[in-house]
Write an enzyme that holds these catalytic residues in place. Structure first.
Site, PDB file in Angstrom:
ATOM      1  N   GLY A   5       0.709  -1.338  -0.109  1.00 59.73           N
ATOM      2  CA  GLY A   5       0.261  -0.148  -0.024  1.00 59.73           C
ATOM      3  C   GLY A   5       0.806   1.088   0.276  1.00 59.73           C
ATOM      4  CB  ALA A   6      -0.021   4.981   0.102  1.00 63.25           C
ATOM      5  CB  VAL A   7       1.343   3.501   4.898  1.00 68.05           C
ATOM      6  CG1 VAL A   7       2.293   3.323   6.013  1.00 68.05           C
ATOM      7  CG2 VAL A   7       0.316   4.721   4.994  1.00 68.05           C
ATOM      8  NE  ARG A  92      -4.282   6.032  14.532  1.00 67.42           N
ATOM      9  CZ  ARG A  92      -4.661   6.394  13.366  1.00 67.42           C
ATOM     10  NH1 ARG A  92      -5.818   7.160  13.462  1.00 67.42           N
ATOM     11  NH2 ARG A  92      -4.345   5.979  12.429  1.00 67.42           N
ATOM     12  CB  CYS A 121      -1.847  11.307   8.289  1.00 73.51           C
ATOM     13  SG  CYS A 121      -3.398  11.236   7.644  1.00 73.51           S
ATOM     14  CD  GLN A 148      -7.221  15.376   5.986  1.00 78.79           C
ATOM     15  OE1 GLN A 148      -7.635  15.736   7.170  1.00 78.79           O
ATOM     16  NE2 GLN A 148      -6.995  14.009   6.147  1.00 78.79           N
ATOM     17  CE  LYS A 205      -9.744   7.889  12.490  1.00 78.35           C
ATOM     18  NZ  LYS A 205      -9.422   7.286  11.165  1.00 78.35           N
ATOM     19  NE  ARG A 227      -9.165  12.309   1.581  1.00 76.77           N
ATOM     20  CZ  ARG A 227      -8.425  11.801   2.380  1.00 76.77           C
ATOM     21  NH1 ARG A 227      -7.183  12.354   2.639  1.00 76.77           N
ATOM     22  NH2 ARG A 227      -8.901  10.797   3.025  1.00 76.77           N
ATOM     23  CG  HIS A 234      -2.648  15.353   5.088  1.00 76.59           C
ATOM     24  ND1 HIS A 234      -2.960  14.826   3.661  1.00 76.59           N
ATOM     25  CD2 HIS A 234      -3.191  14.417   5.801  1.00 76.59           C
ATOM     26  CE1 HIS A 234      -3.537  14.040   3.988  1.00 76.59           C
ATOM     27  NE2 HIS A 234      -3.622  13.530   5.173  1.00 76.59           N
ATOM     28  CD  GLN A 291      -0.689  12.056   3.359  1.00 77.16           C
ATOM     29  OE1 GLN A 291       0.185  13.061   2.731  1.00 77.16           O
ATOM     30  NE2 GLN A 291      -1.010  11.379   2.331  1.00 77.16           N
TER      31      GLN A 291
HETATM   32  N1  LIG Z   1      -2.264   6.919   3.346  1.00 78.06           N
HETATM   33  C1  LIG Z   1      -1.856   7.611   4.545  1.00 78.06           C
HETATM   34  O1  LIG Z   1      -1.609   8.783   4.325  1.00 78.06           O
HETATM   35  C2  LIG Z   1      -2.173   7.194   5.812  1.00 78.06           C
HETATM   36  C3  LIG Z   1      -1.482   7.623   6.956  1.00 78.06           C
HETATM   37  C4  LIG Z   1      -1.647   7.289   8.181  1.00 78.06           C
HETATM   38  C5  LIG Z   1      -2.175   6.090   8.143  1.00 78.06           C
HETATM   39  N2  LIG Z   1      -2.823   5.422   7.328  1.00 78.06           N
HETATM   40  C6  LIG Z   1      -3.512   4.154   7.646  1.00 78.06           C
HETATM   41  O2  LIG Z   1      -2.572   3.215   7.172  1.00 78.06           O
HETATM   42  C7  LIG Z   1      -3.465   1.920   6.445  1.00 78.06           C
HETATM   43  C8  LIG Z   1      -3.046   1.803   5.379  1.00 78.06           C
HETATM   44  O3  LIG Z   1      -3.220   2.678   4.397  1.00 78.06           O
HETATM   45  P1  LIG Z   1      -2.648   2.971   2.925  1.00 78.06           P
HETATM   46  O4  LIG Z   1      -2.984   4.380   2.617  1.00 78.06           O
HETATM   47  O5  LIG Z   1      -1.317   2.317   2.927  1.00 78.06           O
HETATM   48  O6  LIG Z   1      -3.773   2.031   2.403  1.00 78.06           O
HETATM   49  P2  LIG Z   1      -3.451   1.209   0.658  1.00 78.06           P
HETATM   50  O7  LIG Z   1      -2.620   2.020  -0.223  1.00 78.06           O
HETATM   51  O8  LIG Z   1      -4.871   0.877   0.462  1.00 78.06           O
HETATM   52  O9  LIG Z   1      -2.952  -0.289   0.949  1.00 78.06           O
HETATM   53  C9  LIG Z   1      -3.494  -1.170   1.847  1.00 78.06           C
HETATM   54  C10 LIG Z   1      -2.574  -2.353   2.201  1.00 78.06           C
HETATM   55  O10 LIG Z   1      -3.222  -3.168   3.194  1.00 78.06           O
HETATM   56  C11 LIG Z   1      -3.338  -4.472   2.642  1.00 78.06           C
HETATM   57  N3  LIG Z   1      -4.448  -5.190   2.819  1.00 78.06           N
HETATM   58  C12 LIG Z   1      -5.649  -4.994   2.902  1.00 78.06           C
HETATM   59  N4  LIG Z   1      -6.565  -6.008   3.027  1.00 78.06           N
HETATM   60  C13 LIG Z   1      -5.833  -6.953   3.537  1.00 78.06           C
HETATM   61  C14 LIG Z   1      -6.019  -8.173   4.221  1.00 78.06           C
HETATM   62  N5  LIG Z   1      -7.123  -8.662   4.340  1.00 78.06           N
HETATM   63  N6  LIG Z   1      -4.957  -9.137   4.645  1.00 78.06           N
HETATM   64  C15 LIG Z   1      -3.661  -8.484   4.410  1.00 78.06           C
HETATM   65  N7  LIG Z   1      -3.418  -7.422   3.771  1.00 78.06           N
HETATM   66  C16 LIG Z   1      -4.340  -6.463   3.322  1.00 78.06           C
HETATM   67  C17 LIG Z   1      -3.286  -4.352   1.177  1.00 78.06           C
HETATM   68  O11 LIG Z   1      -2.675  -5.323   0.296  1.00 78.06           O
HETATM   69  P3  LIG Z   1      -3.118  -5.857  -1.195  1.00 78.06           P
HETATM   70  O12 LIG Z   1      -2.443  -4.812  -2.036  1.00 78.06           O
HETATM   71  O13 LIG Z   1      -2.548  -7.151  -1.187  1.00 78.06           O
HETATM   72  O14 LIG Z   1      -4.504  -5.536  -1.187  1.00 78.06           O
HETATM   73  C18 LIG Z   1      -2.231  -3.210   0.945  1.00 78.06           C
HETATM   74  O15 LIG Z   1      -1.232  -3.735   1.137  1.00 78.06           O
HETATM   75  C19 LIG Z   1      -4.837   2.564   6.910  1.00 78.06           C
HETATM   76  O16 LIG Z   1      -5.521   1.963   8.107  1.00 78.06           O
HETATM   77  C20 LIG Z   1      -4.829   4.052   6.887  1.00 78.06           C
HETATM   78  O17 LIG Z   1      -5.760   4.492   7.694  1.00 78.06           O
HETATM   79  C21 LIG Z   1      -2.701   5.930   5.942  1.00 78.06           C
END
Ligand SMILES: NC(=O)c1ccc[n+]([C@@H]2O[C@H](COP(=O)([O-])OP(=O)(O)OC[C@H]3O[C@@H](n4cnc5c(N)ncnc54)[C@H](OP(=O)(O)O)[C@@H]3O)[C@@H](O)[C@H]2O)c1
Length: 307
Positions: A5-7, A92, A121, A148, A205, A227, A234, A291
């Site tokens: 994912g993005a993070v 959290r 974030c 954001q 939050k 957004r 952000h 973020q």
């Molecule tokens: N993006 C941000 O700026 C940010 C900042 C702070 C916190 N967060 C938090 O971090 C988390 C991830 O965010 P993201 O933006 O990185 O999301 P994302 O880009 O949608 O990535 C999600 C990740 O989770 C994996 N995943 C989803 N369902 C799964 C499952 N059932 N079993 C195992 N892996 C699974 C996905 O794998 P696949 O590729 O295999 O589907 C992917 O690696 C969220 O809870 C979000 O709230 C995000």
């Protein structure tokens, strides 16, 4: 957990950049990604499917696979002897789980019972610049408005902004799937649920998490989370009311998300006296921070380094 994912992708970059000490690294995501290869420290590593058996040989879990996934798998990781630094909102506000921004409350890490939560974030982007001011002149009230980036909603939302912008420029129909409205050339309320009091979950939050991180249940905070069609970083307009008059004003630089992207620092500017607070206790400022880095992956790796 959530490495594709993005993070998760940012985690790999940061572990490499900071030369994080580790004997081995295991990449976990959903079954959809199993077998895919990702590079870290010059090595191509396979992504494995996350299961409850994933943690037998693991000391530290960096989790960013969504709240539901953390709720389900973090306890299994802790039982297997690992410490989980969780980027999701799953734990959290749990009183037994420290919620940590290392620049603010690193000491809280010591109280962990296997899980340490990384704040939201937008909360981190606000807390880093406000905390040092709060220490010298306690903040009574914060009014924050966010701008954001779409990457806060994940990797698919980033692709959606690009595709939506292209479609709009070419005059084609476009239906968003990741975000509730078209993101390109638009601005809308943060894509989280709106509660009975009219605040959305992101706003809540920022309020509740800041009180927990600052150990300051009485600090007054109100937030409006929005957004904007920005890919990454952000920005936030922050109005502070202090206990005592405050006068310093250093720079009038306007921090922009394009400048903040890829940086560890939260950029701060437009610092000015709030003219609506004639007693001199008010400051306006504008901040911008990456973020995905400081708001997520970097903050979690800093926690892991302290551990
Ligand atoms: N993006 C941000 O700026 C940010 C900042 C702070 C916190 N967060 C938090 O971090 C988390 C991830 O965010 P993201 O933006 O990185 O999301 P994302 O880009 O949608 O990535 C999600 C990740 O989770 C994996 N995943 C989803 N369902 C799964 C499952 N059932 N079993 C195992 N892996 C699974 C996905 O794998 P696949 O590729 O295999 O589907 C992917 O690696 C969220 O809870 C979000 O709230 C995000």
């Amino acid at each position: 957990m959530g490495v594709t994912g993005a993070v998760g992708t940012e985690f790999l970059k940061i572990l490499e950049e900071r030369n994080f000490e580790m004997a081995s690294l295991k990449l976990l995501a959903s079954i959809r990604s199993a077998g895919k290869k990702l590079a870290c420290r010059g090595e191509e590593l396979p992504v494995e499917e996350l299961t409850e058996e994933s943690f037998g040989d693991v000391d530290l879990v960096l989790a960013s696979a969504g709240g539901g996934v953390s709720k389900k798998f973090a306890p299994a990781a802790v039982t297997a002897g690992a410490v989980v630094v969780d980027n999701t909102s799953a734990f959290r506000m749990d009183p037994d789980v420290p919620l940590v921004v290392p620049e603010v409350n690193a000491e809280d890490i010591k109280t962990h019972n296997g899980i340490i939560a990384n704040p939201n974030c937008s909360t981190i982007v606000m807390n880093v610049p406000v905390w040092p001011l709060h220490k010298v002149n306690p903040v009574r009230r914060i009014i924050v408005s966010t701008y954001q980036a779409v990457s806060g909603a994940g990797a698919k939302a980033m692709a959606e902004l690009e595709a939506g912008a292209r479609a709009q420029l070419e005059g084609k129909e476009f239906t968003p799937r990741e975000l509730p409205h078209p993101a390109a050339f638009n601005v809308f309320s943060h894509d989280s649920e709106i509660g009975e009091d009219g605040y959305n979950v992101e706003e809540r939050k920022m309020i509740l998490e800041t009180r927990k991180i600052f150990h300051c249940p009485g600090i007054l905070i109100t937030a409006t989370c929005v957004r904007v069609p920005v890919m990454r970083a952000h920005s936030e307009s922050i109005n502070l009311q202090f206990s005592n008059p405050i006068t310093d004003r250093e720079k009038n630089y306007f921090p922009m998300p394009l400048d903040a992207s890829g940086q560890d620092d939260i950029l701060v500017g437009r610092i000015r006296q709030d003219l609506s607070q004639p007693d001199g206790r008010g400051i306006e400022m504008f901040v911008s921070g990456d973020q995905i880095r400081k708001g997520a992956a970097l903050n979690a790796v800093q926690i892991a380094e302290l551990l």
